[in-house]
Design a protein around this motif. Sequence first.
Motif, PDB file in Angstrom:
ATOM      1  N   THR A  16       0.831  -1.210   0.000  1.00 22.55           N
ATOM      2  CA  THR A  16       0.000   0.000   0.000  1.00 22.55           C
ATOM      3  C   THR A  16       0.863   1.256   0.000  1.00 22.55           C
ATOM      4  OG1 THR A  16      -1.739  -1.180   1.215  1.00 22.55           O
ATOM      5  CG2 THR A  16      -1.823   1.232   1.238  1.00 22.55           C
ATOM      6  N   LYS A  17       1.944   1.225   0.766  1.00 23.39           N
ATOM      7  CA  LYS A  17       2.840   2.384   0.885  1.00 23.39           C
ATOM      8  C   LYS A  17       3.442   2.765  -0.455  1.00 23.39           C
ATOM      9  CE  LYS A  17       7.205   3.732   3.126  1.00 23.39           C
ATOM     10  NZ  LYS A  17       8.246   3.321   4.116  1.00 23.39           N
ATOM     11  N   SER A  19       2.656   1.641  -3.539  1.00 23.54           N
ATOM     12  CA  SER A  19       1.658   1.895  -4.571  1.00 23.54           C
ATOM     13  C   SER A  19       1.184   3.343  -4.498  1.00 23.54           C
ATOM     14  CB  SER A  19       0.470   0.937  -4.391  1.00 23.54           C
ATOM     15  OG  SER A  19      -0.538   1.211  -5.332  1.00 23.54           O
ATOM     16  N   THR A  20       1.033   3.845  -3.267  1.00 20.32           N
ATOM     17  CA  THR A  20       0.635   5.243  -3.085  1.00 20.32           C
ATOM     18  C   THR A  20       1.743   6.187  -3.535  1.00 20.32           C
ATOM     19  OG1 THR A  20      -0.721   4.582  -1.181  1.00 20.32           O
ATOM     20  CG2 THR A  20      -0.216   6.933  -1.418  1.00 20.32           C
ATOM     21  N   GLN A  21       3.008   5.851  -3.208  1.00 19.53           N
ATOM     22  CA  GLN A  21       4.134   6.677  -3.645  1.00 19.53           C
ATOM     23  C   GLN A  21       4.199   6.770  -5.167  1.00 19.53           C
ATOM     24  OE1 GLN A  21       7.932   5.601  -2.006  1.00 19.53           O
ATOM     25  NE2 GLN A  21       7.353   6.080   0.104  1.00 19.53           N
ATOM     26  N   GLU A  23       1.700   6.415  -7.250  1.00 20.21           N
ATOM     27  CA  GLU A  23       0.544   7.185  -7.692  1.00 20.21           C
ATOM     28  C   GLU A  23       0.788   8.681  -7.542  1.00 20.21           C
ATOM     29  OE1 GLU A  23      -3.208   7.704  -9.307  1.00 20.21           O
ATOM     30  OE2 GLU A  23      -2.113   5.801  -9.049  1.00 20.21           O
ATOM     31  N   GLU A  24       1.476   9.080  -6.452  1.00 23.45           N
ATOM     32  CA  GLU A  24       1.708  10.496  -6.188  1.00 23.45           C
ATOM     33  C   GLU A  24       3.027  11.004  -6.785  1.00 23.45           C
ATOM     34  OE1 GLU A  24      -0.489  12.413  -4.798  1.00 23.45           O
ATOM     35  OE2 GLU A  24      -1.876  10.748  -4.417  1.00 23.45           O
ATOM     36  N   TYR A 187       2.728  -3.659  -8.810  1.00 28.24           N
ATOM     37  CA  TYR A 187       1.525  -3.078  -8.230  1.00 28.24           C
ATOM     38  C   TYR A 187       0.520  -2.817  -9.353  1.00 28.24           C
ATOM     39  CZ  TYR A 187       4.980  -2.274  -4.575  1.00 28.24           C
ATOM     40  OH  TYR A 187       5.977  -2.443  -3.640  1.00 28.24           O
ATOM     41  N   ASN A 189      -0.533   0.020 -10.337  1.00 33.11           N
ATOM     42  CA  ASN A 189      -0.192   1.231 -11.099  1.00 33.11           C
ATOM     43  C   ASN A 189       1.285   1.319 -11.461  1.00 33.11           C
ATOM     44  OD1 ASN A 189       0.688   1.528  -8.503  1.00 33.11           O
ATOM     45  ND2 ASN A 189      -0.149   3.570  -8.189  1.00 33.11           N
TER      46      ASN A 189
END
Length: 489
Positions: A16-17, A19-21, A23-24, A187, A189
Amino acid sequence: MFNSNLTLRNYKRIRTKYSTQIEEGMFDPNGFMEDMKPFFADRERKYLAYTSEKNEIDDRQPPKTKIIKVNNKIHAGMFNVVVDQAVNHFVGKPVKLDYDVTTKQRNLLQKMKDRLVGNLIDSPTTPKEFDEFNSKVESMRFNMLNPDTATFQGACGVAFRLIEPKKVGKSWELWASNIEPWRAEKYENGAIYIKEKYDPYIKKYYDEMILVTEKTIYTYNQYVETTVPYLTAAFKKMEEVSNPLGVIYLSEFKNNTNRYCDFEVAEEIGDALDRTFSDQQNEIEQFKLAYMLITGTTLGEKEAAKMMESLGIINLKDPSAKAEYVTKDLFKDFNEFHIDLLKKQFYTICKAIDFNDEVFKSNSSGEARKWQIITLEAKTNTKEQYFTEGLKECSETIAAFMEQVQKVKIDPSKVIYTFTRSLPTDLSYLSESLPKLAPYVSKRTIQSQIPFVTDVDYENEMIDAESGESYPSGEYSARKGGVVTDDES
């Protein structure tokens, strides 16, 4: 073997960590390596246990005593048995490719109208674009890569295949290779994979990390164990380019949802078998099956060693003294029972089959034996579904390459991968059961289920040629009223 960091909860949070990085647009390559280090190490450890290069028994220390002089470290090989058995079962034979040619857009009313007006609907055939697609798959040697991919999938819990566009001369080609599971992660993305490369100018090896998203490709380099001042051991961003294909071209082949390997739940039993075999071999090699018994006198260690080295016999001066061998019992039945119990439990937990069992020495039919391996079949069905998902991701990459480079468009969702089990085929049972499906499924579907039919279109062409339907003949003209036209003659 147990590591408190290797929990499923920690792994999901790390996914989750990062994948969020991604994305951002804040991906940290060094933090990624630090967080994934225990999971990568565990994947490599399990693969080395599968190949018998490094097992738990290898770290076993010899007892601190002068009596025991040997310390065997035998690996029973149960891990490769359970992994290879599943691999050979569902990808032991080449995976067949086909194309979904069904015309679902034609409704019942249209079909009835065609029948009333006498319209003839041609038999469905694969498009020419699929031939080019199939050629790409064959040139990348998918059938050679599939067993290795399935081995990584079973031994490590996950496998990765890279389909990378490479420029060869003035043209572009697709290259396919398997990436070690301890050097990649994917991931929704984005995907990360690491390759070891060599710098010929400073004569040093370095790791190249690639982050692939649908829009951008990022490259990071890390030089390890270097004394050059301006080179650090941390990953440094080197390049950022747009992704020409618009797809994530690293495909993931999971073994199951949580990415557990085939023997993960039975590692302790496999290690117990290693210790049992090693202990029995120690007994045999050290000649501990018999002990020397001396009565009536006292014989010191130095004196006994001196007599044995010089004479090969023991000289006892006391007339009442006596020396004889006492045989040690190995409890053969108990040892066999113990090993058989461990093996049975290992096979049961891993959903594997012991083909040395008495059941498989009987004259049962091929269909009857399928019910005896129902647990293995259930496990490989799950593995096959995840493997198919990985192949579909490969199809999307190939289709994107064909559209971008060759301007050839194909629908990757219609590419069908068919697996054939590596089991003795009962052809008599097959010939009886398949025709019974004719009222419910198409002829093409039935043909694809025959193990030795690798190309359905080719088989249909041969059937037409043998029946004379591919050539103008008397039968052909008779169906048109028996009149032979000038063109036909």
